[in-house]
Motif scaffolding. Sequence first.
Motif, mmCIF file in Angstrom:
data_model
loop_
_atom_site.group_PDB
_atom_site.id
_atom_site.type_symbol
_atom_site.label_atom_id
_atom_site.label_comp_id
_atom_site.label_asym_id
_atom_site.label_seq_id
_atom_site.Cartn_x
_atom_site.Cartn_y
_atom_site.Cartn_z
ATOM 1 N N GLU A 166 9.349 20.433 41.601
ATOM 2 C CA GLU A 166 10.801 20.803 39.991
ATOM 3 C C GLU A 166 11.505 19.443 40.155
ATOM 4 O OE1 GLU A 166 13.273 24.350 41.734
ATOM 5 O OE2 GLU A 166 12.386 25.587 40.294
ATOM 6 N N THR A 167 10.709 18.399 40.764
ATOM 7 C CA THR A 167 11.327 16.833 40.687
ATOM 8 C C THR A 167 10.875 15.868 40.220
ATOM 9 O OG1 THR A 167 12.090 17.747 43.133
ATOM 10 C CG2 THR A 167 12.026 15.294 42.525
ATOM 11 N N VAL A 168 11.508 15.357 39.454
ATOM 12 C CA VAL A 168 10.739 14.341 38.824
ATOM 13 C C VAL A 168 10.571 13.308 39.229
ATOM 14 C CG1 VAL A 168 10.803 12.824 36.160
ATOM 15 C CG2 VAL A 168 11.221 14.943 36.989
ATOM 16 N N PRO A 169 9.820 12.482 40.332
ATOM 17 C CA PRO A 169 10.343 10.793 40.764
ATOM 18 C C PRO A 169 11.054 10.070 39.947
ATOM 19 C CG PRO A 169 7.736 12.222 40.686
ATOM 20 C CD PRO A 169 8.346 12.393 40.085
ATOM 21 N N LEU A 170 11.097 8.995 40.589
ATOM 22 C CA LEU A 170 11.619 7.884 40.147
ATOM 23 C C LEU A 170 10.685 6.916 39.331
ATOM 24 C CD1 LEU A 170 14.382 6.359 39.280
ATOM 25 C CD2 LEU A 170 14.188 5.160 41.348
ATOM 26 N N ALA A 171 9.791 7.117 40.237
ATOM 27 C CA ALA A 171 8.009 6.730 39.900
ATOM 28 C C ALA A 171 7.742 6.309 38.632
ATOM 29 C CB ALA A 171 7.059 6.362 40.937
ATOM 30 N N ARG A 172 8.348 8.325 38.435
ATOM 31 C CA ARG A 172 7.234 8.379 37.195
ATOM 32 C C ARG A 172 8.756 7.800 35.830
ATOM 33 N NH1 ARG A 172 6.606 14.793 36.756
ATOM 34 N NH2 ARG A 172 4.515 13.532 38.439
ATOM 35 N N THR A 173 10.100 8.147 36.006
ATOM 36 C CA THR A 173 10.519 7.648 35.135
ATOM 37 C C THR A 173 10.771 6.612 34.892
ATOM 38 O OG1 THR A 173 12.532 9.552 36.386
ATOM 39 C CG2 THR A 173 13.850 7.853 34.917
ATOM 40 N N MET A 174 10.921 5.647 35.782
ATOM 41 C CA MET A 174 11.390 4.489 35.678
ATOM 42 C C MET A 174 9.711 3.262 36.289
ATOM 43 S SD MET A 174 14.295 3.120 34.874
ATOM 44 C CE MET A 174 14.687 1.879 35.982
ATOM 45 N N LYS A 175 8.309 4.285 35.606
ATOM 46 C CA LYS A 175 7.377 3.746 35.806
ATOM 47 C C LYS A 175 6.920 2.917 35.252
ATOM 48 C CE LYS A 175 2.353 4.899 34.415
ATOM 49 N NZ LYS A 175 2.363 6.528 33.409
ATOM 50 N N GLU A 176 7.554 1.855 34.235
ATOM 51 C CA GLU A 176 7.449 0.691 33.441
ATOM 52 C C GLU A 176 7.945 -0.340 34.983
ATOM 53 O OE1 GLU A 176 6.690 3.156 30.889
ATOM 54 O OE2 GLU A 176 8.983 2.483 31.689
ATOM 55 N N LYS A 177 9.508 -0.606 35.153
ATOM 56 C CA LYS A 177 9.777 -1.233 35.678
ATOM 57 C C LYS A 177 9.244 -1.228 37.494
ATOM 58 C CE LYS A 177 13.422 -3.410 37.269
ATOM 59 N NZ LYS A 177 13.771 -5.085 36.820
ATOM 60 N N ILE A 178 8.822 0.026 38.463
ATOM 61 C CA ILE A 178 7.792 -0.200 39.123
ATOM 62 C C ILE A 178 7.030 -0.898 38.926
ATOM 63 C CG2 ILE A 178 6.708 1.161 40.862
ATOM 64 C CD1 ILE A 178 9.344 3.087 40.821
ATOM 65 N N ALA A 179 6.146 -0.504 37.802
ATOM 66 C CA ALA A 179 5.374 -1.907 37.709
ATOM 67 C C ALA A 179 5.472 -2.682 37.828
ATOM 68 C CB ALA A 179 4.043 -0.916 36.863
ATOM 69 N N GLU A 180 5.965 -3.594 37.315
ATOM 70 C CA GLU A 180 6.616 -4.824 36.952
ATOM 71 C C GLU A 180 6.684 -5.351 38.524
ATOM 72 O OE1 GLU A 180 10.171 -7.505 34.978
ATOM 73 O OE2 GLU A 180 9.703 -5.491 34.107
ATOM 74 N N LEU A 181 7.650 -4.696 38.859
ATOM 75 C CA LEU A 181 7.947 -4.783 40.058
ATOM 76 C C LEU A 181 6.808 -5.133 41.480
ATOM 77 C CD1 LEU A 181 10.126 -5.304 42.736
ATOM 78 C CD2 LEU A 181 10.314 -3.305 43.216
#
Length: 209
Positions: A166-181
């Motif tokens: 039931e949890t949506v991780p930040l890695a999915r919500t902010m996928k583009e930002k994390i990929a950039e980092l």
Amino acid sequence: SEENMRRAIGMAEAVAPSILWLAELEKGLSGTQSSGSTDGGTSARVFGSFISWMQEKKSPVFVMATANDVSQLPPELMRKGRFDEIFFVDLPTYPERVDIFKIHVRKRSTAGHARQISDEHARQLAEISDGFSGAEIEQAVVSAMFDAFYKREELTAAHIHRAVTETVPLARTMKEKIAELRLWCRSRARPASSAYTETKVTGERKLEL
């Protein structure tokens, strides 16, 4: 602010040998370039005092810092002699998630009752929590405990499994930002883990023990 910086440095040196830990460093130092037009140059002077102390200090004070976005830090702070190494701590790998689940379940034990999950259940939970941070795993365990308490049941792996799904991780919500980092850190920082594995959530290659 300048006086507070001097007092903090003085305290760190007074208790030396010591470790000076700076959390979320970019929050305090990212605005130094525009300091002259926003705060009369106070931030720039505080920053200058700090990096000068890091460069010239004689006391055995070991300085460590964390940053959520290291790319926001001033470049003069990053050179050797101030911070000698930059480590990139990626999202937990599969073996790390197994350990994190077991740690947080065990942490919720009471004096009269020990809580734990089997290795098999921990591996199953780690498999479905790809892309979760340690904090998200902890909150999934906490949420599962509330659900179990509400139903007057003992906490089980099934409760945690439901909380994870039931949890949506930040890695999915902010996928583009994390990929950039990750892209920024790939050639500019040392990894905190070793060996590569596939990350399902982000589609990136990441480090695994």
